[in-house]
Design a protein around this motif. Structure first.
Motif, PDB file in Angstrom:
ATOM      1  N   VAL A 249       0.835  -1.204   0.000  1.00  0.00           N
ATOM      2  CA  VAL A 249       0.000   0.000   0.000  1.00  0.00           C
ATOM      3  C   VAL A 249       0.870   1.254   0.000  1.00  0.00           C
ATOM      4  CG1 VAL A 249      -1.860  -1.246   1.205  1.00  0.00           C
ATOM      5  CG2 VAL A 249      -0.330   0.239   2.495  1.00  0.00           C
ATOM      6  N   ASN A 250       0.227   2.397  -0.254  1.00  0.00           N
ATOM      7  CA  ASN A 250       0.933   3.680  -0.328  1.00  0.00           C
ATOM      8  C   ASN A 250       1.699   4.006   0.942  1.00  0.00           C
ATOM      9  OD1 ASN A 250       0.705   4.874  -2.772  1.00  0.00           O
ATOM     10  ND2 ASN A 250      -1.337   5.712  -2.360  1.00  0.00           N
ATOM     11  N   GLY A 251       2.906   4.516   0.762  1.00  0.00           N
ATOM     12  CA  GLY A 251       3.659   5.047   1.894  1.00  0.00           C
ATOM     13  C   GLY A 251       4.447   4.043   2.710  1.00  0.00           C
ATOM     14  N   VAL A 252       4.370   2.768   2.355  1.00  0.00           N
ATOM     15  CA  VAL A 252       5.085   1.763   3.163  1.00  0.00           C
ATOM     16  C   VAL A 252       6.599   1.771   2.897  1.00  0.00           C
ATOM     17  CG1 VAL A 252       3.155   0.179   3.563  1.00  0.00           C
ATOM     18  CG2 VAL A 252       4.512  -0.035   1.464  1.00  0.00           C
TER      19      VAL A 252
ATOM     20  N   LYS B 113       7.885   1.327  -0.737  1.00  0.00           N
ATOM     21  CA  LYS B 113       8.195   0.548  -1.952  1.00  0.00           C
ATOM     22  C   LYS B 113       9.292   1.210  -2.781  1.00  0.00           C
ATOM     23  CE  LYS B 113       3.978   0.646  -3.547  1.00  0.00           C
ATOM     24  NZ  LYS B 113       3.380   1.289  -2.370  1.00  0.00           N
TER      25      LYS B 113
ATOM     26  N   LYS C 248      17.154   1.325  -2.980  1.00  0.00           N
ATOM     27  CA  LYS C 248      18.214   0.686  -2.192  1.00  0.00           C
ATOM     28  C   LYS C 248      18.609  -0.655  -2.800  1.00  0.00           C
ATOM     29  CE  LYS C 248      16.409   2.310   2.354  1.00  0.00           C
ATOM     30  NZ  LYS C 248      15.572   1.828   3.492  1.00  0.00           N
TER      31      LYS C 248
ATOM     32  N   THR D  93       9.906  -2.448   6.302  1.00  0.00           N
ATOM     33  CA  THR D  93      10.622  -1.170   6.384  1.00  0.00           C
ATOM     34  C   THR D  93      10.414  -0.497   7.742  1.00  0.00           C
ATOM     35  OG1 THR D  93       8.729   0.048   5.548  1.00  0.00           O
ATOM     36  CG2 THR D  93      10.297  -0.773   3.912  1.00  0.00           C
ATOM     37  N   LYS D  94      11.186   0.555   7.953  1.00  0.00           N
ATOM     38  CA  LYS D  94      11.052   1.454   9.099  1.00  0.00           C
ATOM     39  C   LYS D  94      11.187   0.738  10.453  1.00  0.00           C
ATOM     40  CE  LYS D  94       7.870   3.957   6.104  1.00  0.00           C
ATOM     41  NZ  LYS D  94       6.670   4.776   5.936  1.00  0.00           N
TER      42      LYS D  94
ATOM     43  N   GLY E  67      14.280  -2.711   6.312  1.00  0.00           N
ATOM     44  CA  GLY E  67      14.703  -1.324   6.137  1.00  0.00           C
ATOM     45  C   GLY E  67      14.966  -0.710   7.499  1.00  0.00           C
ATOM     46  N   VAL E  68      16.159  -0.127   7.647  1.00  0.00           N
ATOM     47  CA  VAL E  68      16.515   0.451   8.953  1.00  0.00           C
ATOM     48  C   VAL E  68      16.897   1.922   8.828  1.00  0.00           C
ATOM     49  CG1 VAL E  68      17.139  -1.707  10.100  1.00  0.00           C
ATOM     50  CG2 VAL E  68      18.849  -0.534   8.707  1.00  0.00           C
ATOM     51  N   GLY E  69      16.358   2.602   7.815  1.00  0.00           N
ATOM     52  CA  GLY E  69      16.637   4.025   7.646  1.00  0.00           C
ATOM     53  C   GLY E  69      16.293   4.461   6.234  1.00  0.00           C
TER      54      GLY E  69
END
Ligand SMILES: Nc1nc2c(ncn2[C@@H]2O[C@H](COP(=O)(O)OP(=O)(O)O)[C@@H](O)[C@H]2O)c(=O)[nH]1
Ligand SMILES: [Mg+2]
Length: 334
Positions: free
Chosen positions: A141-144, A146, A152, A286-287, A312-314
């Motif tokens: 979904v949006n904002g995750v 992608k 990266k 992520t995040k 994802g760590v940053g």
């Protein structure tokens, strides 16, 4: 040492970003790499490991109340109710069969059971990108995260000697295409893009044909994340899958679902919906930096059987790491 992917590397002498979580070997080459994982997970660790330590220190013997307190910690750390109950049942059995009386010994057993449960639920955590040609379809979904993850990943593949092409399949907003173009510039890889409002399946089609013509090793496809409802999602994805099936039948496929760890149980719900709509082969979570909800990783693998492949760590280019179950559990339990 482990790799993003199975099999041999084309150019194994090249420095490969984010491939090694072994602190001792890699520390001088890639300083702060394992530290970044450990520090990125500090909130999850506080939320889980430290709370468990506190509980265990309050008990003199192992009893039912202790199990109930542990259960509460796991549920509030977003491990999920079903996975928590399974874990506590198994822990109870272990305590009984190994005749454990000292609460201080319980933590190691719990850690061990988490590893066992996570590992027995999935086959392997490496990306399906061998042999070439391969296609990585990125959904979510949006904002995750992608687009960021694609940037990266493209950079990392390129650094490991792969020829990479990106297809800008999120045509919903012009800004989404521009953002991906910026990442492709930074990573130094080619991109296939149409204008805003174009048919995503047509972009993927062009991407496939360009990948064939240019002898690309890995084609990474972005998609739009509009999740109005499930049938809409299925229609959009099915169209893309049909193109992949017809035009790139022999390509190795990774269908990567991107989830935002900060959304906790919501991420689990998204995973359930996408799992029904598509044959998801892996998750990029992520995040993980700065969230206490890292426990979702356990439920994703143990309950949904979805292998977590990347974390994802940053927000930076190097802030993507291959996921390894045991290292992850060690990092949140140390
Ligand atoms: N802290 C942090 N932020 C991230 C991470 N991955 C993505 N982001 C941020 O999340 C936001 C949305 O990312 P984007 O890639 O545009 O998401 P998309 O809509 O799924 O393509 C951006 O501000 C990214 O910088 C991560 O691992 N850690
Ligand atoms: Mg995007």
């Amino acid at each position: 040492m482990f790799k993003w992917f199975k099999g041999k590397n084309k150019d194994s002498n090249k420095e490969e970003i984010g491939q090694d979580l072994n602190i001792n070997k890699k520390q001088d080459k890639n300083p702060g790499f394992f530290e970044k994982l450990v520090s990125g997970l500090s909130k999850t660790r506080d939320n889980m490991s430290n709370k468990i330590d506190n509980i265990l220190s309050m008990y003199k013997k192992v009893d039912e109340e202790l199990f109930e307190d542990l259960e509460e910690v796991l549920v509030t750390a977003d491990v999920g109710v079903n996975t928590t109950m399974e874990l506590i049942d198994r822990l109870r059995e272990r305590v009984k069969s190994e005749k454990v009386n000292d609460p201080n010994d319980v933590k190691e057993l719990l850690k061990d059971e988490i590893k066992l449960l996570m590992n027995e639920s999935i086959a392997d955590n490496s990306l399906n990108i061998e042999p070439s040609p391969a296609v990585v379809l990125v959904v979510g979904v949006n904002g995750v995260g992608k687009t960021t993850t694609i940037g990266k990943l493209a950079n990392s593949f390129k650094n490991s000697g792969k020829k990479v092409l990106i297809a800008a399949g999120d045509t919903f907003r012009a800004a989404a295409i521009e953002q991906l173009e910026e990442w492709s510039n930074r990573a130094g890889v080619d991109i296939i893009a149409h204008s805003e409002g174009a048919d995503p399946a047509a972009v993927i089609y062009d991407g496939i044909h360009a990948a064939k013509a240019r002898k690309t090793d890995i084609l990474i496809c972005d998609t739009a994340g509009r999740l109005h409802n499930k049938s809409n999602l299925m229609n959009e994805l099915n169209k893309i899958f049909r193109v992949l099936e017809r035009e790139y039948e022999n390509a190795t496929r990774e269908i990567l679902l991107v989830l935002d760890a900060t959304t906790g149980q919501n991420a689990i719900n998204q995973a359930k919906i996408f799992k029904e709509a598509a044959n998801i082969t892996g998750v990029a979570l992520t995040k993980l930096d700065g969230t206490a909800k890292g426990g979702v990783v356990i439920a994703l693998q143990a309950e949904l059987g979805l292998p977590v492949k990347l974390i994802g760590v940053g927000e930076g280019m190097d802030d993507l790491q291959p996921f390894k179950t045991d290292e992850f559990v060690d990092a949140i339990f140390n």
